[in-house]
Design a protein around this motif. Sequence first.
Motif, PDB file in Angstrom:
ATOM      1  N   PHE A 297      13.079  -9.192  13.361  1.00  0.00           N
ATOM      2  CA  PHE A 297      13.352  -7.669  13.277  1.00  0.00           C
ATOM      3  C   PHE A 297      14.048  -7.371  14.594  1.00  0.00           C
ATOM      4  O   PHE A 297      13.480  -7.667  15.532  1.00  0.00           O
ATOM      5  N   LYS A 298      15.083  -6.212  14.599  1.00  0.00           N
ATOM      6  CA  LYS A 298      15.475  -5.724  15.807  1.00  0.00           C
ATOM      7  C   LYS A 298      14.488  -4.710  16.038  1.00  0.00           C
ATOM      8  O   LYS A 298      13.933  -4.238  15.242  1.00  0.00           O
ATOM      9  N   ALA A 299      14.539  -4.233  17.462  1.00  0.00           N
ATOM     10  CA  ALA A 299      13.787  -3.084  17.822  1.00  0.00           C
ATOM     11  C   ALA A 299      14.176  -1.640  17.272  1.00  0.00           C
ATOM     12  O   ALA A 299      13.129  -0.920  16.770  1.00  0.00           O
ATOM     13  N   SER A 300      15.222  -1.568  16.802  1.00  0.00           N
ATOM     14  CA  SER A 300      15.533  -0.410  16.064  1.00  0.00           C
ATOM     15  C   SER A 300      15.156  -0.432  14.690  1.00  0.00           C
ATOM     16  O   SER A 300      14.647   0.595  13.883  1.00  0.00           O
TER      17      SER A 300
ATOM     18  N   LYS B 176       0.754  -1.157   0.002  1.00  0.00           N
ATOM     19  CA  LYS B 176      -0.178  -0.073  -0.039  1.00  0.00           C
ATOM     20  C   LYS B 176       0.946   1.395  -0.211  1.00  0.00           C
ATOM     21  O   LYS B 176       0.363   2.298  -0.368  1.00  0.00           O
ATOM     22  N   SER B 177       2.063   1.431   0.726  1.00  0.00           N
ATOM     23  CA  SER B 177       3.079   2.408   0.716  1.00  0.00           C
ATOM     24  C   SER B 177       3.725   2.705  -0.475  1.00  0.00           C
ATOM     25  O   SER B 177       3.852   3.968  -0.777  1.00  0.00           O
ATOM     26  N   GLY B 178       3.554   1.772  -1.694  1.00  0.00           N
ATOM     27  CA  GLY B 178       4.191   1.993  -2.924  1.00  0.00           C
ATOM     28  C   GLY B 178       5.753   2.150  -2.730  1.00  0.00           C
ATOM     29  O   GLY B 178       6.289   2.159  -3.831  1.00  0.00           O
ATOM     30  N   LEU B 179       6.366   1.835  -1.540  1.00  0.00           N
ATOM     31  CA  LEU B 179       7.839   1.899  -1.488  1.00  0.00           C
ATOM     32  C   LEU B 179       8.516   0.655  -1.943  1.00  0.00           C
ATOM     33  O   LEU B 179       7.666  -0.592  -1.863  1.00  0.00           O
ATOM     34  N   LYS B 180       9.557   0.618  -2.588  1.00  0.00           N
ATOM     35  CA  LYS B 180      10.307  -0.625  -3.101  1.00  0.00           C
ATOM     36  C   LYS B 180      11.143  -1.061  -1.826  1.00  0.00           C
ATOM     37  O   LYS B 180      11.539  -0.641  -0.958  1.00  0.00           O
ATOM     38  N   ILE B 181      11.021  -2.532  -2.056  1.00  0.00           N
ATOM     39  CA  ILE B 181      11.923  -3.282  -0.882  1.00  0.00           C
ATOM     40  C   ILE B 181      13.112  -2.920  -0.810  1.00  0.00           C
ATOM     41  O   ILE B 181      13.633  -2.813   0.155  1.00  0.00           O
ATOM     42  N   SER B 182      13.754  -2.330  -1.969  1.00  0.00           N
ATOM     43  CA  SER B 182      15.436  -2.263  -1.848  1.00  0.00           C
ATOM     44  C   SER B 182      15.372  -0.817  -1.045  1.00  0.00           C
ATOM     45  O   SER B 182      16.322  -0.650  -0.364  1.00  0.00           O
ATOM     46  N   PHE B 183      14.488   0.141  -1.287  1.00  0.00           N
ATOM     47  CA  PHE B 183      14.552   1.228  -0.496  1.00  0.00           C
ATOM     48  C   PHE B 183      14.368   1.278   0.932  1.00  0.00           C
ATOM     49  O   PHE B 183      14.911   1.724   1.720  1.00  0.00           O
ATOM     50  N   ILE B 184      13.253   0.427   1.241  1.00  0.00           N
ATOM     51  CA  ILE B 184      13.235   0.126   2.671  1.00  0.00           C
ATOM     52  C   ILE B 184      14.384  -0.505   3.374  1.00  0.00           C
ATOM     53  O   ILE B 184      14.839  -0.316   4.548  1.00  0.00           O
ATOM     54  N   ALA B 185      14.957  -1.489   2.677  1.00  0.00           N
ATOM     55  CA  ALA B 185      16.016  -2.516   3.155  1.00  0.00           C
ATOM     56  C   ALA B 185      17.477  -1.224   3.332  1.00  0.00           C
ATOM     57  O   ALA B 185      18.013  -1.257   4.395  1.00  0.00           O
ATOM     58  N   LYS B 186      17.434  -0.504   2.493  1.00  0.00           N
ATOM     59  CA  LYS B 186      18.391   0.573   2.506  1.00  0.00           C
ATOM     60  C   LYS B 186      18.293   1.292   3.878  1.00  0.00           C
ATOM     61  O   LYS B 186      19.084   1.622   4.468  1.00  0.00           O
ATOM     62  N   LYS B 187      16.997   1.631   3.971  1.00  0.00           N
ATOM     63  CA  LYS B 187      16.783   2.459   5.088  1.00  0.00           C
ATOM     64  C   LYS B 187      17.020   1.663   6.654  1.00  0.00           C
ATOM     65  O   LYS B 187      17.503   2.329   7.565  1.00  0.00           O
ATOM     66  N   LEU B 188      16.645   0.395   6.666  1.00  0.00           N
ATOM     67  CA  LEU B 188      16.979  -0.370   7.531  1.00  0.00           C
ATOM     68  C   LEU B 188      18.540  -0.699   7.676  1.00  0.00           C
ATOM     69  O   LEU B 188      18.851  -1.268   8.811  1.00  0.00           O
ATOM     70  N   GLY B 189      19.331  -0.464   6.759  1.00  0.00           N
ATOM     71  CA  GLY B 189      20.704  -0.602   6.808  1.00  0.00           C
ATOM     72  C   GLY B 189      21.060  -2.410   6.660  1.00  0.00           C
ATOM     73  O   GLY B 189      22.026  -2.664   7.228  1.00  0.00           O
ATOM     74  N   ILE B 190      20.013  -3.068   5.925  1.00  0.00           N
ATOM     75  CA  ILE B 190      20.364  -4.541   5.584  1.00  0.00           C
ATOM     76  C   ILE B 190      20.193  -4.515   4.169  1.00  0.00           C
ATOM     77  O   ILE B 190      19.805  -3.677   3.483  1.00  0.00           O
ATOM     78  N   THR B 191      20.663  -5.940   3.833  1.00  0.00           N
ATOM     79  CA  THR B 191      20.384  -6.036   2.240  1.00  0.00           C
ATOM     80  C   THR B 191      19.049  -6.496   2.064  1.00  0.00           C
ATOM     81  O   THR B 191      18.230  -6.761   2.937  1.00  0.00           O
TER      82      THR B 191
ATOM     83  N   GLY C 277      18.610  -9.977   3.212  1.00  0.00           N
ATOM     84  CA  GLY C 277      18.097  -9.981   4.612  1.00  0.00           C
ATOM     85  C   GLY C 277      16.620  -9.550   4.970  1.00  0.00           C
ATOM     86  O   GLY C 277      16.258 -10.221   5.931  1.00  0.00           O
ATOM     87  N   PHE C 278      16.263  -8.522   4.246  1.00  0.00           N
ATOM     88  CA  PHE C 278      14.964  -8.183   4.523  1.00  0.00           C
ATOM     89  C   PHE C 278      13.916  -8.985   4.031  1.00  0.00           C
ATOM     90  O   PHE C 278      12.987  -9.534   4.938  1.00  0.00           O
ATOM     91  N   TYR C 279      14.162  -9.563   2.867  1.00  0.00           N
ATOM     92  CA  TYR C 279      13.301 -10.954   2.723  1.00  0.00           C
ATOM     93  C   TYR C 279      13.350 -11.995   3.714  1.00  0.00           C
ATOM     94  O   TYR C 279      12.379 -12.669   3.956  1.00  0.00           O
ATOM     95  N   LYS C 280      14.512 -12.298   4.401  1.00  0.00           N
ATOM     96  CA  LYS C 280      14.359 -13.332   5.464  1.00  0.00           C
ATOM     97  C   LYS C 280      13.735 -12.878   6.534  1.00  0.00           C
ATOM     98  O   LYS C 280      12.845 -13.867   7.050  1.00  0.00           O
ATOM     99  N   LYS C 281      13.514 -11.626   6.704  1.00  0.00           N
ATOM    100  CA  LYS C 281      12.540 -11.309   7.867  1.00  0.00           C
ATOM    101  C   LYS C 281      11.339 -11.076   7.327  1.00  0.00           C
ATOM    102  O   LYS C 281      10.383 -11.301   8.235  1.00  0.00           O
ATOM    103  N   LEU C 282      10.829 -11.096   6.095  1.00  0.00           N
ATOM    104  CA  LEU C 282       9.490 -10.923   5.514  1.00  0.00           C
ATOM    105  C   LEU C 282       9.171 -12.312   5.589  1.00  0.00           C
ATOM    106  O   LEU C 282       7.623 -12.513   5.272  1.00  0.00           O
ATOM    107  N   LYS C 283       9.821 -13.275   5.562  1.00  0.00           N
ATOM    108  CA  LYS C 283       9.626 -14.723   5.639  1.00  0.00           C
ATOM    109  C   LYS C 283       9.467 -15.302   7.213  1.00  0.00           C
ATOM    110  O   LYS C 283       9.458 -16.725   7.072  1.00  0.00           O
ATOM    111  N   ASN C 284       9.773 -14.426   8.064  1.00  0.00           N
ATOM    112  CA  ASN C 284       9.983 -14.910   9.408  1.00  0.00           C
ATOM    113  C   ASN C 284      11.146 -15.830   9.488  1.00  0.00           C
ATOM    114  O   ASN C 284      11.364 -16.684  10.482  1.00  0.00           O
TER     115      ASN C 284
END
Length: 84
Positions: A42-45, A13-28, A31-38
């Motif tokens: 996710f760290k608190a930060s 719904k946000s329209g943001l790209k996965i790569s953009f969000i991952a970059k904001k999180l400071g992960i690849t 790495g983000f996809y691993k978190k999206l698959k449980n």
Amino acid sequence: MTDVELLNEVIEKSGLKISFIAKKLGITRAGFYKKLKNEAEFKASEILILQEVLNLSNLIRDKIFFARKVDFKSTNKREEVNEM
């Protein structure tokens, strides 16, 4: 456990790209996809950054990241995303 179904709906719904969000999180993206698959948690930060980037209310943040039991068959989640 993260409610990845609800998180994915919010991201879509946000329209943001996965790569953009991952970059904001400071992960690849991988790495983000691993978190999206449980496969990783996710760290608190990272949760705080996602809350800001995706403009999540505290209620939606808690439903996504602090769900004790994830019900993938629930239809109420779509209504909650639309209320954001």
